[in-house]
Scaffold this active site. Structure first.
Site, short mmCIF file in Angstrom:
data_model
loop_
_atom_site.label_atom_id
_atom_site.label_comp_id
_atom_site.label_asym_id
_atom_site.label_seq_id
_atom_site.Cartn_x
_atom_site.Cartn_y
_atom_site.Cartn_z
N HIS A 129 45.26 52.87 36.28
CA HIS A 129 43.87 52.36 36.22
C HIS A 129 42.89 53.51 36.46
O HIS A 129 43.28 54.57 36.94
CB HIS A 129 43.67 51.29 37.30
CG HIS A 129 44.25 49.97 36.94
ND1 HIS A 129 43.49 48.84 36.78
CD2 HIS A 129 45.53 49.60 36.71
CE1 HIS A 129 44.29 47.83 36.47
NE2 HIS A 129 45.53 48.26 36.42
N ASP A 174 42.53 41.47 33.09
CA ASP A 174 42.50 42.67 33.94
C ASP A 174 41.99 42.29 35.33
O ASP A 174 40.95 41.62 35.46
CB ASP A 174 41.53 43.67 33.27
CG ASP A 174 41.52 45.04 33.93
OD1 ASP A 174 42.55 45.43 34.51
OD2 ASP A 174 40.47 45.71 33.85
N HIS A 175 42.71 42.68 36.37
CA HIS A 175 42.32 42.41 37.76
C HIS A 175 42.04 40.94 38.06
O HIS A 175 41.02 40.62 38.70
CB HIS A 175 41.08 43.24 38.15
CG HIS A 175 41.34 44.71 38.21
ND1 HIS A 175 42.06 45.31 39.21
CD2 HIS A 175 41.00 45.71 37.35
CE1 HIS A 175 42.14 46.61 38.98
NE2 HIS A 175 41.52 46.89 37.85
N ALA A 207 41.22 55.49 34.45
CA ALA A 207 41.61 56.71 33.73
C ALA A 207 40.43 57.42 33.04
O ALA A 207 40.60 58.55 32.57
CB ALA A 207 42.70 56.41 32.72
N GLU A 210 49.50 45.01 41.19
CA GLU A 210 49.06 46.30 41.71
C GLU A 210 49.46 46.46 43.16
O GLU A 210 49.36 45.53 43.95
CB GLU A 210 47.53 46.42 41.56
CG GLU A 210 46.98 47.76 42.05
CD GLU A 210 45.54 48.01 41.61
OE1 GLU A 210 45.21 47.69 40.44
OE2 GLU A 210 44.76 48.54 42.42
#
Ligand code: G3H
Ligand code: 13P
Ligand code: ZN
Length: 283
Positions: free
Chosen positions: A207, A81-82, A209, A133
């Protein structure tokens, strides 16, 4: 079973639901997510940030999550993630991650395309799928003006060009969510989501959320969101229970009596999300 992110997301796109993507930093979080997914018969994504890799060590997380995934009766993808660099993405792929995110959203468009394309080329040659993203999340106020929205939120034409130029498998877009705890309830730009999805026809990722109104989550899934990232709500489920136990009994020191109930509380929170996302029964 351990599967690729692409396999999980294509199934969700085809069947109109969203896969829960939950962040982990330790064993209890991992076990809670897998137990919830198994109970709900839902495919699931377990994800780690660079901060998590630094905290627990990439080899520990790899061994633990891959074991949990292999033993699971439902499809599980292991996702970065990221990720902020080509190097981190490659390190995760070498250690068995089946999906990676390269987040170049803070770069100018051309630089974001360049770093994303570099990761896509390498990851695809290893059978690993890539999320990228476009647009900016975070610190977004309720009463944001139209010009601010256009500056921060994902531009549909840019999204089109970005996907064409990078070959990315899924795209995280900015439509009004932010990471962490909201002060109020965020307003989502669902029209923007609709325009982007209708054009791209590929898995869209939401993202930030945690704390978004359930009604908006349902609408966003109906408009084509297929991966929903949840971190904060699980951290809160875990730590609320820890606080409750320590508050009720100042003498408790057996970690199992503190972290065990916290794990159960996270499992319950994950089950609630999987049902909301329409993922229950889809495995
Ligand atoms: O965006 C992901 C997380 O909510 C932030 O996680 O504190 O592990 O970087 P981190
Ligand atoms: P929240 O912490 O707001 O749930 O965001 C999670 C996320 O987007 C992880 O990438
Ligand atoms: Zn995120």
């Amino acid at each position: 079973m351990l599967v690729t992110g692409k396999e999980i997301l294509m199934h969700a796109d085809k069947n109109g639901y969203a896969v829960g993507a939950f962040n982990v930093v330790n064993m209890e979080m991992t076990q809670a997510i897998v137990a919830a997914a198994e109970e709900e018969k839902a495919p699931v994504i377990i994800q780690t940030t660079e901060g998590a890799l630094k905290y627990a060590g990439i080899e520990y997380l790899a061994a633990m999550i891959k074991l949990a995934a292999k033993k699971a009766s439902v499809p599980v993808a292991l996702h970065l993630d990221h990720g902020t660099s080509f190097k981190t993405a490659m390190n995760c792929i070498r250690n068995g991650w089946t999906s990676v995110m390269i987040d170049g959203s803070h770069f100018p468009f051309e630089e974001n395309v360049a770093v994303t394309k570099q990761v896509v080329d390498a990851a695809h040659s290893c059978g690993v799928s890539v999320e990228a993203e476009l647009g900016r999340l975070g610190g977004i106020e309720d009463n944001i003006s139209v010009s601010e929205k256009d500056a921060l939120f994902t531009d549909p034409q840019e999204a089109h060009d970005f996907v064409e130029q990078t070959g990315v498998d899924s795209l995280a877009i900015a439509i009004g969510t932010a990471h962490g705890k909201y002060k109020g309830v965020p307003k989502l730009d669902l029209d923007r989501l609709k325009t982007i999805k209708n054009d791209l026809k590929m898995p869209i990722v939401l993202h930030g959320a945690s704390g978004v109104a359930y009604d908006d989550i349902t609408k966003a899934i109906g408009l084509g969101v297929n991966k929903i990232n949840i971190d904060t709500d699980l951290r809160v489920a875990y730590t609320d229970k820890v606080r409750e136990i320590l508050g009720n009994d100042p003498d408790v020191f057996d970690l199992r009596k503190i972290c065990g109930p916290a794990r159960d509380n996270v499992k319950a929170a994950v089950i609630e999300k999987l049902r909301l996302f329409g993922a229950s029964g889809k495995a």
